[in-house]
Design a protein around this motif. Structure first.
Motif, PDB file in Angstrom:
ATOM      1  N   LEU A 121       0.777  -1.282   0.102  1.00  0.00           N
ATOM      2  CA  LEU A 121       0.179  -0.044   0.213  1.00  0.00           C
ATOM      3  C   LEU A 121       0.510   0.646   0.026  1.00  0.00           C
ATOM      4  CD1 LEU A 121      -2.892   1.473   0.061  1.00  0.00           C
ATOM      5  CD2 LEU A 121      -3.009   0.546   2.868  1.00  0.00           C
ATOM      6  N   GLU A 122       2.098   0.835   0.755  1.00  0.00           N
ATOM      7  CA  GLU A 122       2.584   2.804   0.704  1.00  0.00           C
ATOM      8  C   GLU A 122       3.016   2.203  -0.496  1.00  0.00           C
ATOM      9  OE1 GLU A 122       6.960   4.500   3.226  1.00  0.00           O
ATOM     10  OE2 GLU A 122       5.997   1.727   3.647  1.00  0.00           O
ATOM     11  N   LYS A 123       3.740   1.912  -1.155  1.00  0.00           N
ATOM     12  CA  LYS A 123       3.871   1.701  -2.555  1.00  0.00           C
ATOM     13  C   LYS A 123       3.148   2.462  -3.400  1.00  0.00           C
ATOM     14  CE  LYS A 123       6.796  -1.024  -6.357  1.00  0.00           C
ATOM     15  NZ  LYS A 123       6.882   0.683  -7.385  1.00  0.00           N
ATOM     16  N   HIS A 124       2.302   2.064  -3.362  1.00  0.00           N
ATOM     17  CA  HIS A 124       1.295   2.673  -4.128  1.00  0.00           C
ATOM     18  C   HIS A 124       0.769   3.938  -3.850  1.00  0.00           C
ATOM     19  CE1 HIS A 124      -2.548   2.083  -6.673  1.00  0.00           C
ATOM     20  NE2 HIS A 124      -2.554   3.031  -5.078  1.00  0.00           N
ATOM     21  N   VAL A 125       0.786   4.368  -3.024  1.00  0.00           N
ATOM     22  CA  VAL A 125       0.434   6.174  -2.604  1.00  0.00           C
ATOM     23  C   VAL A 125       1.566   6.782  -3.165  1.00  0.00           C
ATOM     24  CG1 VAL A 125       0.393   7.436  -0.540  1.00  0.00           C
ATOM     25  CG2 VAL A 125      -0.860   5.095  -0.701  1.00  0.00           C
ATOM     26  N   LYS A 126       2.965   6.176  -3.213  1.00  0.00           N
ATOM     27  CA  LYS A 126       4.293   6.935  -2.956  1.00  0.00           C
ATOM     28  C   LYS A 126       4.501   7.225  -4.871  1.00  0.00           C
ATOM     29  CE  LYS A 126       7.182   6.621   1.049  1.00  0.00           C
ATOM     30  NZ  LYS A 126       7.821   6.391   1.867  1.00  0.00           N
ATOM     31  N   ASP A 127       4.266   5.695  -5.740  1.00  0.00           N
ATOM     32  CA  ASP A 127       4.465   5.776  -6.849  1.00  0.00           C
ATOM     33  C   ASP A 127       3.101   6.997  -7.523  1.00  0.00           C
ATOM     34  OD1 ASP A 127       6.019   3.945  -6.593  1.00  0.00           O
ATOM     35  OD2 ASP A 127       5.173   2.304  -7.239  1.00  0.00           O
ATOM     36  N   HIS A 128       2.079   6.147  -6.733  1.00  0.00           N
ATOM     37  CA  HIS A 128       0.328   7.199  -7.448  1.00  0.00           C
ATOM     38  C   HIS A 128       1.045   8.605  -7.698  1.00  0.00           C
ATOM     39  CE1 HIS A 128      -0.684   2.966  -8.463  1.00  0.00           C
ATOM     40  NE2 HIS A 128      -0.902   3.788  -9.599  1.00  0.00           N
ATOM     41  N   LEU A 129       1.269   9.332  -6.194  1.00  0.00           N
ATOM     42  CA  LEU A 129       1.456  10.528  -5.491  1.00  0.00           C
ATOM     43  C   LEU A 129       1.628  10.849  -5.830  1.00  0.00           C
ATOM     44  CD1 LEU A 129      -0.083  12.803  -4.216  1.00  0.00           C
ATOM     45  CD2 LEU A 129       0.365  11.501  -2.273  1.00  0.00           C
ATOM     46  N   ILE A 130       3.835  10.306  -6.447  1.00  0.00           N
ATOM     47  CA  ILE A 130       4.875  11.310  -7.152  1.00  0.00           C
ATOM     48  C   ILE A 130       3.882  11.698  -8.601  1.00  0.00           C
ATOM     49  CG2 ILE A 130       6.531  11.245  -7.940  1.00  0.00           C
ATOM     50  CD1 ILE A 130       7.459   9.334  -5.638  1.00  0.00           C
ATOM     51  N   ASP A 131       3.230  11.031  -8.675  1.00  0.00           N
ATOM     52  CA  ASP A 131       2.628  11.165 -10.817  1.00  0.00           C
ATOM     53  C   ASP A 131       1.797  12.559 -11.246  1.00  0.00           C
ATOM     54  OD1 ASP A 131       4.708   9.190 -12.063  1.00  0.00           O
ATOM     55  OD2 ASP A 131       3.405   7.514 -11.878  1.00  0.00           O
ATOM     56  N   THR A 132       1.270  12.631 -10.096  1.00  0.00           N
ATOM     57  CA  THR A 132      -0.185  13.233  -9.311  1.00  0.00           C
ATOM     58  C   THR A 132       0.337  14.492  -9.451  1.00  0.00           C
ATOM     59  OG1 THR A 132      -0.832  11.540  -9.279  1.00  0.00           O
ATOM     60  CG2 THR A 132      -1.847  14.161  -8.414  1.00  0.00           C
ATOM     61  N   VAL A 133       1.550  14.661  -8.352  1.00  0.00           N
ATOM     62  CA  VAL A 133       1.941  15.712  -8.236  1.00  0.00           C
ATOM     63  C   VAL A 133       2.653  16.512  -8.933  1.00  0.00           C
ATOM     64  CG1 VAL A 133       3.382  17.144  -5.411  1.00  0.00           C
ATOM     65  CG2 VAL A 133       1.174  15.624  -5.774  1.00  0.00           C
ATOM     66  N   LYS A 134       3.841  15.966  -9.510  1.00  0.00           N
ATOM     67  CA  LYS A 134       4.446  16.431 -10.550  1.00  0.00           C
ATOM     68  C   LYS A 134       3.891  16.675 -11.565  1.00  0.00           C
ATOM     69  CE  LYS A 134       8.569  15.012  -8.551  1.00  0.00           C
ATOM     70  NZ  LYS A 134       9.512  16.141  -8.095  1.00  0.00           N
ATOM     71  N   LYS A 135       2.443  16.477 -12.083  1.00  0.00           N
ATOM     72  CA  LYS A 135       2.406  17.289 -13.622  1.00  0.00           C
ATOM     73  C   LYS A 135       1.854  18.965 -12.538  1.00  0.00           C
ATOM     74  CE  LYS A 135      -0.610  13.386 -14.940  1.00  0.00           C
ATOM     75  NZ  LYS A 135      -2.223  12.254 -14.164  1.00  0.00           N
ATOM     76  N   TYR A 136       2.089  19.148 -11.542  1.00  0.00           N
ATOM     77  CA  TYR A 136       0.871  20.301 -11.633  1.00  0.00           C
ATOM     78  C   TYR A 136       2.884  21.565 -10.796  1.00  0.00           C
ATOM     79  CZ  TYR A 136      -2.478  18.909 -12.140  1.00  0.00           C
ATOM     80  OH  TYR A 136      -4.709  17.786 -12.824  1.00  0.00           O
ATOM     81  N   PHE A 137       3.444  20.653  -9.252  1.00  0.00           N
ATOM     82  CA  PHE A 137       4.555  20.941  -9.216  1.00  0.00           C
ATOM     83  C   PHE A 137       5.445  20.346  -9.135  1.00  0.00           C
ATOM     84  CE2 PHE A 137       0.176  21.895  -6.467  1.00  0.00           C
ATOM     85  CZ  PHE A 137       0.438  23.636  -7.400  1.00  0.00           C
ATOM     86  N   LYS A 138       6.891  20.053 -10.180  1.00  0.00           N
ATOM     87  CA  LYS A 138       8.031  20.481  -9.657  1.00  0.00           C
ATOM     88  C   LYS A 138       9.082  19.869  -8.445  1.00  0.00           C
ATOM     89  CE  LYS A 138       9.736  23.042 -13.464  1.00  0.00           C
ATOM     90  NZ  LYS A 138      10.746  23.109 -14.560  1.00  0.00           N
ATOM     91  N   ASP A 139       8.346  20.936  -8.323  1.00  0.00           N
ATOM     92  CA  ASP A 139       9.743  21.338  -6.193  1.00  0.00           C
ATOM     93  C   ASP A 139       8.421  21.212  -5.354  1.00  0.00           C
ATOM     94  OD1 ASP A 139      11.678  21.673  -8.336  1.00  0.00           O
ATOM     95  OD2 ASP A 139      11.436  23.926  -8.507  1.00  0.00           O
TER      96      ASP A 139
END
Length: 87
Positions: free
Chosen positions: A16-34
């Motif tokens: 579950l932790e890996k699922h959360v991290k993988d998907h959240l990084i992809d989502t956030v990087k679309k709008y905020f690279k930093d």
């Protein structure tokens, strides 16, 4: 980006932790690279799981992105909250 995943009334497994991290990084990087960090709380409430996501977007403007989701499955609860951030 540093992501903290923790549970309230449940134990967060590695999958579950890996699922959360993988998907959240992809989502956030679309709008905020930093983006600096994110906190994801998954809580068991009766038969439902509630996920709360808080992201510090890192531009120095003090903007926090918040989202939540409720479902009968912890993965689906996170996915609902994550989809709200994508929109």
């Amino acid at each position: 980006m540093e992501i903290t995943v923790y549970g309230k009334h449940i134990k967060i497994g590695a999958s579950l932790e890996k699922h959360v991290k993988d998907h959240l990084i992809d989502t956030v990087k679309k709008y905020f690279k930093d983006a600096l960090n994110a906190h994801v709380k998954i809580e068991k409430q009766g038969q439902l799981f509630q996920t709360e996501i808080i992201v510090n977007e890192g531009t120095g403007n003090g903007i926090l992105i918040k989202s939540n989701g409720h479902e009968y499955d912890s993965y689906r609860s996170f996915n609902v909250a994550n989809e709200k951030i994508e929109k």
